[in-house]
Structures are given as C-alpha cells and as structure tokens.
Scaffold this motif. Structure first.
Motif, PDB file in Angstrom:
ATOM      1  N   LEU A 101       8.169  38.982   6.593  1.00  0.00           N
ATOM      2  CA  LEU A 101       7.191  37.781   6.523  1.00  0.00           C
ATOM      3  C   LEU A 101       6.703  37.954   5.335  1.00  0.00           C
ATOM      4  N   ALA A 102       6.724  36.730   4.512  1.00  0.00           N
ATOM      5  CA  ALA A 102       5.854  36.669   3.370  1.00  0.00           C
ATOM      6  C   ALA A 102       4.739  35.659   3.537  1.00  0.00           C
ATOM      7  N   LEU A 103       3.551  36.166   3.385  1.00  0.00           N
ATOM      8  CA  LEU A 103       2.135  35.537   3.833  1.00  0.00           C
ATOM      9  C   LEU A 103       1.596  34.919   2.373  1.00  0.00           C
ATOM     10  N   ASP A 104       1.419  33.607   2.557  1.00  0.00           N
ATOM     11  CA  ASP A 104       0.634  33.071   1.508  1.00  0.00           C
ATOM     12  C   ASP A 104      -0.652  33.648   1.141  1.00  0.00           C
ATOM     13  N   GLU A 105      -1.021  34.162  -0.030  1.00  0.00           N
ATOM     14  CA  GLU A 105      -2.091  34.812  -0.310  1.00  0.00           C
ATOM     15  C   GLU A 105      -3.485  33.796  -0.088  1.00  0.00           C
ATOM     16  N   GLY A 106      -3.310  32.826  -0.173  1.00  0.00           N
ATOM     17  CA  GLY A 106      -4.367  31.651  -0.254  1.00  0.00           C
ATOM     18  C   GLY A 106      -5.388  31.840   0.995  1.00  0.00           C
ATOM     19  N   SER A 107      -4.685  31.955   2.136  1.00  0.00           N
ATOM     20  CA  SER A 107      -5.662  32.097   3.268  1.00  0.00           C
ATOM     21  C   SER A 107      -5.405  33.047   4.359  1.00  0.00           C
ATOM     22  N   ARG A 108      -6.270  33.936   4.519  1.00  0.00           N
ATOM     23  CA  ARG A 108      -5.985  34.919   5.370  1.00  0.00           C
ATOM     24  C   ARG A 108      -6.357  34.707   6.772  1.00  0.00           C
ATOM     25  N   ILE A 148       0.686  27.344   2.897  1.00  0.00           N
ATOM     26  CA  ILE A 148      -0.387  26.563   3.282  1.00  0.00           C
ATOM     27  C   ILE A 148      -0.864  25.651   2.081  1.00  0.00           C
ATOM     28  N   GLY A 149      -1.983  25.004   2.401  1.00  0.00           N
ATOM     29  CA  GLY A 149      -2.498  24.079   1.785  1.00  0.00           C
ATOM     30  C   GLY A 149      -1.781  22.901   1.206  1.00  0.00           C
ATOM     31  N   ASP A 150      -2.113  22.331  -0.050  1.00  0.00           N
ATOM     32  CA  ASP A 150      -1.435  21.212  -0.689  1.00  0.00           C
ATOM     33  C   ASP A 150       0.127  21.430  -0.822  1.00  0.00           C
ATOM     34  N   ARG A 151       0.688  22.495  -1.037  1.00  0.00           N
ATOM     35  CA  ARG A 151       2.299  22.819  -1.212  1.00  0.00           C
ATOM     36  C   ARG A 151       2.866  22.751  -0.040  1.00  0.00           C
TER      37      ARG A 151
END
Length: 270
Positions: A101-108, A148-151
């Motif tokens: 699982l790859a986790l977006d680094e932007g939000s924990r 997450i986020g805009d993307r």
C-alpha cells in the motif's frame, strides 16, 4: 517562551489544499500585525508545530492525537459527514487482497484512517511504501494507493478494481462524522483571542462559497458548480459534539493498531 497576540506576532500555518479555502477566507486581513499566516502540506505543518517553527497550525487530527500537549483552540475544523471526495483509496486489486500500500505523504490522518478501515473491514495490514507528492500513480509499485487533496479530485483511470472514498467508508462503518484537521496550539502558547478570528473567517468563508469556487475552480480543473458542492456538501467545518465523539473513536481505534500512543482524554479547549 510563550507567544501572545499582545506582543510578538503568532506564527500560524494553514493547509495549502482547496479544502482550507473557506477556513482562511479573509484571515490574513483579520490577523493584521497579530499573526503571520503561511501555507504548507498538513504533515509539514505538524512537523513545524512540533519543532517550534509555528505557534498555531491547522494540523492532521492524528498528529494532534500523538501529542497530548497540543490543544484545540477553535471549533473551526475540516471534517466530513459522508463522502469527502478528496481522500481516496485506488486499488488495482480487490481491497481484501492488498499486500503493498502506497500512502500519500501529504496527510498522516488519512494514512491512519485507511489502515484502520482495511484492518477492521478486511483484517489486513499491508506493507507500507511512500507515495511522494511529485510522483504519479503510474510510477507507484504497489497494489493500491492513498491519494488525497486536490490531485484526488479528478476521475481515476479504469485500471482500478476498487475505489474508496474514505470519508464515506468511515461514516458508514462507524455512523459518525470524521475530523481530518483542526486548529491546534503548542503547549505554552498564549493565543489570546485568535479563536474569534479563526471562527469569523470560517463563518465568512461559508457565506462566500460561490465567490471562492468561482475564484479557484478553473485553476484546479474543476467547474464552479463542482467546487461549490465540494465545499457545501462534502466538507463540514464545525467541531460539534458528534465530531468530538468521532475524534475520541478515531483515537481509540488508532491506539488499538499502535498508530498513536495511549494518552489521557483529548485536550478540547473550545
């Protein structure tokens, strides 16, 4: 050393994503010389608050849960009471079969939320790999990824077997809302009447959603209507009794997986 609105300007950090726009509408002008407002990714704001580079920040809720010295200073938050649209799991395999699982680094917070949902719904704890902000989904070597986020707000290719909206999954699984981020102050920081400015900006932002949407939509590849509905229908900006219960429940479940430490009751100031 403490900071106060009466002397040195407070160093205030806010999230740079679209979902924050209604919270900070007119905030810089309200602060005047009482505070300096800057923007960054949620995870970096949490780091800067922890290291003392910021006095107050809009940080991921999981980071608040990890430091019992932090305190919530306002009822202005970023949350949802159903589908949130901008936090999604994209899986190339059935969710129950995710091993990497790859986790977006932007939000924990979203990373912790997804791990909780995968464990509780499917009983799995996949290997975790990073998903950097500059990477594209196609470059990720993983069965699934958190975006997450805009993307995350644009249509996903058909190559994914399952797509989860994490707000929707949590709310249906727990029958509770979810709180993604809140205004938090470091221990020892005197915020004075900052809560008044934060809540006034939130209230004005909610009254100005059409204007915000028309100003921001095109630059993010969205229609004015889609962005207005995102603000008005997908997001919830007030920390009420149900949101406080949801935070406590998120903490309990995160503790059970070792994602946050066991602490005492949450430090809700407002």
């Amino acid at each position: 050393m403490t900071s106060s609105l009466a002397n040195a300007p407070l160093r205030i950090g806010a999230v740079s994503y679209l979902n924050t726009k209604p919270l900070v509408w007119g905030l810089r002008e309200r602060l005047g010389d009482r505070g300096r407002l800057s923007f960054n990714l949620p995870s970096r704001l949490a780091d800067d608050l922890h290291t003392g580079k910021l006095d107050v920040a809009l940080i991921p809720s999981v980071e608040y849960l990890r430091d019992p010295s932090h305190r919530i200073i306002s009822d202005a938050v970023i949350g949802c009471r159903g589908p949130v649209w901008s936090v999604r799991l994209l899986s190339r395999v059935p969710a129950a079969e995710i091993k990497r699982l790859a986790l977006d680094e932007g939000s924990r917070t979203s990373a912790a939320l997804l791990q909780i949902l995968l464990w509780e719904i499917h009983g799995i704890r996949p290997e975790i790999v990073p998903f950097a902000i500059e990477q594209t989904p196609e470059a990720i070597d993983a069965d699934a990824m958190l975006m997450i986020g805009d993307r995350a707000m644009h249509p996903a290719p058909r190559c994914y077997q399952e797509i989860w909206d994490l707000g929707d999954r949590w709310c249906r699984w727990t029958q509770l809302p979810f709180v993604f981020a809140m205004w938090v102050a470091r221990e020892g920081v005197d915020v004075g009447d900052l809560a008044v400015a934060l809540e006034a900006s939130r209230d004005q932002g909610m009254e100005s959603l059409e204007e915000i949407a028309s100003r921001e939509a095109a630059a993010h590849g969205l229609t004015n209507e889609d962005l207005y509905r995102y603000f008005a229908e997908n997001l919830h900006y007030t920390l009420g009794p149900e949101e406080r219960t949801a935070l406590d429940e998120f903490r309990r479940r995160a503790v059970s997986l070792g994602l946050v430490p066991e602490t005492n009751a949450l430090n809700h100031t407002p």
